[in-house]
Scaffold this motif. Sequence first.
Motif, PDB file in Angstrom:
ATOM      1  N   VAL A  53       0.959  -1.198  -0.068  1.00  0.00           N
ATOM      2  CA  VAL A  53       0.040  -0.045  -0.024  1.00  0.00           C
ATOM      3  C   VAL A  53       0.930   1.110   0.125  1.00  0.00           C
ATOM      4  N   ARG A  54       0.687   2.294  -1.003  1.00  0.00           N
ATOM      5  CA  ARG A  54       1.508   3.366  -0.912  1.00  0.00           C
ATOM      6  C   ARG A  54       0.410   4.680  -0.551  1.00  0.00           C
ATOM      7  N   PHE A  55       0.899   5.385   0.317  1.00  0.00           N
ATOM      8  CA  PHE A  55       0.050   6.408   0.712  1.00  0.00           C
ATOM      9  C   PHE A  55       0.454   7.742   0.154  1.00  0.00           C
ATOM     10  N   PRO A  56      -0.556   8.548  -0.014  1.00  0.00           N
ATOM     11  CA  PRO A  56      -0.063  10.137  -0.319  1.00  0.00           C
ATOM     12  C   PRO A  56       0.409  10.647   1.084  1.00  0.00           C
ATOM     13  N   PRO A  57       1.042  11.967   1.182  1.00  0.00           N
ATOM     14  CA  PRO A  57       1.459  12.541   2.356  1.00  0.00           C
ATOM     15  C   PRO A  57       0.387  12.951   3.215  1.00  0.00           C
ATOM     16  N   GLY A  58      -0.684  12.956   2.900  1.00  0.00           N
ATOM     17  CA  GLY A  58      -1.908  13.488   3.611  1.00  0.00           C
ATOM     18  C   GLY A  58      -2.696  12.261   4.116  1.00  0.00           C
ATOM     19  N   MET A  59      -3.176  12.597   5.357  1.00  0.00           N
ATOM     20  CA  MET A  59      -4.337  11.503   5.739  1.00  0.00           C
ATOM     21  C   MET A  59      -5.594  11.935   6.179  1.00  0.00           C
ATOM     22  N   ASN A  60      -6.782  11.216   6.183  1.00  0.00           N
ATOM     23  CA  ASN A  60      -7.946  11.663   6.604  1.00  0.00           C
ATOM     24  C   ASN A  60      -7.818  12.345   8.263  1.00  0.00           C
ATOM     25  N   ARG A  61      -8.327  13.553   8.190  1.00  0.00           N
ATOM     26  CA  ARG A  61      -8.052  14.255   9.555  1.00  0.00           C
ATOM     27  C   ARG A  61      -8.950  13.428  10.597  1.00  0.00           C
ATOM     28  N   MET A  62      -9.889  13.039  10.267  1.00  0.00           N
ATOM     29  CA  MET A  62     -10.743  12.026  11.540  1.00  0.00           C
ATOM     30  C   MET A  62      -9.641  11.067  12.106  1.00  0.00           C
ATOM     31  N   VAL A  63      -9.065  10.376  10.944  1.00  0.00           N
ATOM     32  CA  VAL A  63      -8.252   9.285  11.553  1.00  0.00           C
ATOM     33  C   VAL A  63      -7.101   9.627  12.491  1.00  0.00           C
ATOM     34  N   PHE A  64      -6.615  10.867  11.990  1.00  0.00           N
ATOM     35  CA  PHE A  64      -5.395  11.659  12.681  1.00  0.00           C
ATOM     36  C   PHE A  64      -5.845  11.913  14.059  1.00  0.00           C
ATOM     37  N   GLU A  65      -7.181  12.475  14.159  1.00  0.00           N
ATOM     38  CA  GLU A  65      -7.606  12.869  15.399  1.00  0.00           C
ATOM     39  C   GLU A  65      -7.700  11.663  16.186  1.00  0.00           C
ATOM     40  N   LYS A  66      -8.608  10.819  15.994  1.00  0.00           N
ATOM     41  CA  LYS A  66      -8.899   9.719  16.728  1.00  0.00           C
ATOM     42  C   LYS A  66      -7.444   8.893  16.961  1.00  0.00           C
ATOM     43  N   THR A  67      -6.327   9.016  16.147  1.00  0.00           N
ATOM     44  CA  THR A  67      -5.100   8.362  16.615  1.00  0.00           C
ATOM     45  C   THR A  67      -4.417   9.063  17.899  1.00  0.00           C
ATOM     46  N   GLY A  68      -5.043  10.424  17.874  1.00  0.00           N
ATOM     47  CA  GLY A  68      -4.487  11.099  19.174  1.00  0.00           C
ATOM     48  C   GLY A  68      -3.431  11.963  18.965  1.00  0.00           C
ATOM     49  N   TYR A  69      -2.985  12.293  17.767  1.00  0.00           N
ATOM     50  CA  TYR A  69      -1.752  12.969  17.595  1.00  0.00           C
ATOM     51  C   TYR A  69      -2.034  14.518  17.801  1.00  0.00           C
ATOM     52  N   MET A  70      -3.212  15.028  18.059  1.00  0.00           N
ATOM     53  CA  MET A  70      -2.972  16.411  18.389  1.00  0.00           C
ATOM     54  C   MET A  70      -3.001  16.429  19.862  1.00  0.00           C
TER      55      MET A  70
END
Length: 300
Positions: A53-70
Amino acid sequence: MTATFLDRLFDAGLLIDTGVDGLYARSGTFEHIVDGIDAVVTAFGGADGAEVVRFPPGMNRMVFEKTGYMKNFPNLAGTVHCFCGDDAAHADIIAALDEGGDWAAHQKLSDIALTPAACYPLYPLAARRGPLPAQGRLFDILSYCFRREPSKESTRQQMFRMREFVRMGTPDEVMAFRQLWIERGAEMVKTFGLDGAVDLANDPFFGRAGRMLKNNQRQQNLKFEMLIPVESVEKPTACMSFNYHQDHFGTLWNLTTADGAVAHTACVGFGFERLALALLKVHGLDVAAWPAGVRAALWG
Ligand code: ATP
Ligand code: ZN
């Protein structure tokens, strides 16, 4: 004043300054090295049958939030903001740009965040497919990652590539996978003609809010790193990492094994830029003069 390693990389044209610390363009030679590293990683892990799987450099912000990064690393996070105003707002922007004012007032948070670690976007994609098959899953992923940590150290960039293998399954399966890669990582370092040492990592994987977990993490050996001297011998650089997340992502994304238990996960990460920089530091900036064995390993 003696030139820093970064200065020497600029002078040799291997990295090209953009005016922002940690944000560099790469030369053809630098990319040739990265291609060689990528091929070596494939040579070590390519026969395992991982799903690519190759990802672009951006991700779904909801996933980013739920992952706890902020919550955990607000200082390192990068979010994409976009203009969504009307003609009047557009006129405000033009005026602000002409007058050197604040043109960002009309910018709004978009649904995309810059990916901070290659595997974060993967877990919800895997969970969406339902329970894992009997043998679990293995992924081969790659992403440009962003971390806002501007630095004059060549090895600490704001945008860099991380290739990872990610294993999802039972605790035994994912621990065996990680152990295999710790051994492969040591072999890989020899292939590159470098000196590296695997060590327990100090930094908390789960970040600020997880600082309490830090000692815990060390005690439980959750994160190992392959340390290679690049910018300094006293403070070698983490060029690979070997992480066991226990059931953290499995619980977060409701990812289960075939028999319904919460899945455990582990990932091994290869920092392409850091590995390329380690090669350049040790073997010199003239790639044509690198040891024949290293050249053969990288480019066949
Ligand atoms: P550090 O402690 O040095 O900030 P890290 O332990 O946070 O790094 P990981 O989250 O494990 O790093 O990231 C996986 C890999 O990505 C690292 O082993 C490294 O090779 C690479 N990496 C991490 N941060 C950077 C960076 N700022 N610039 C270049 N490569 C990086
Ligand atoms: Zn990962």
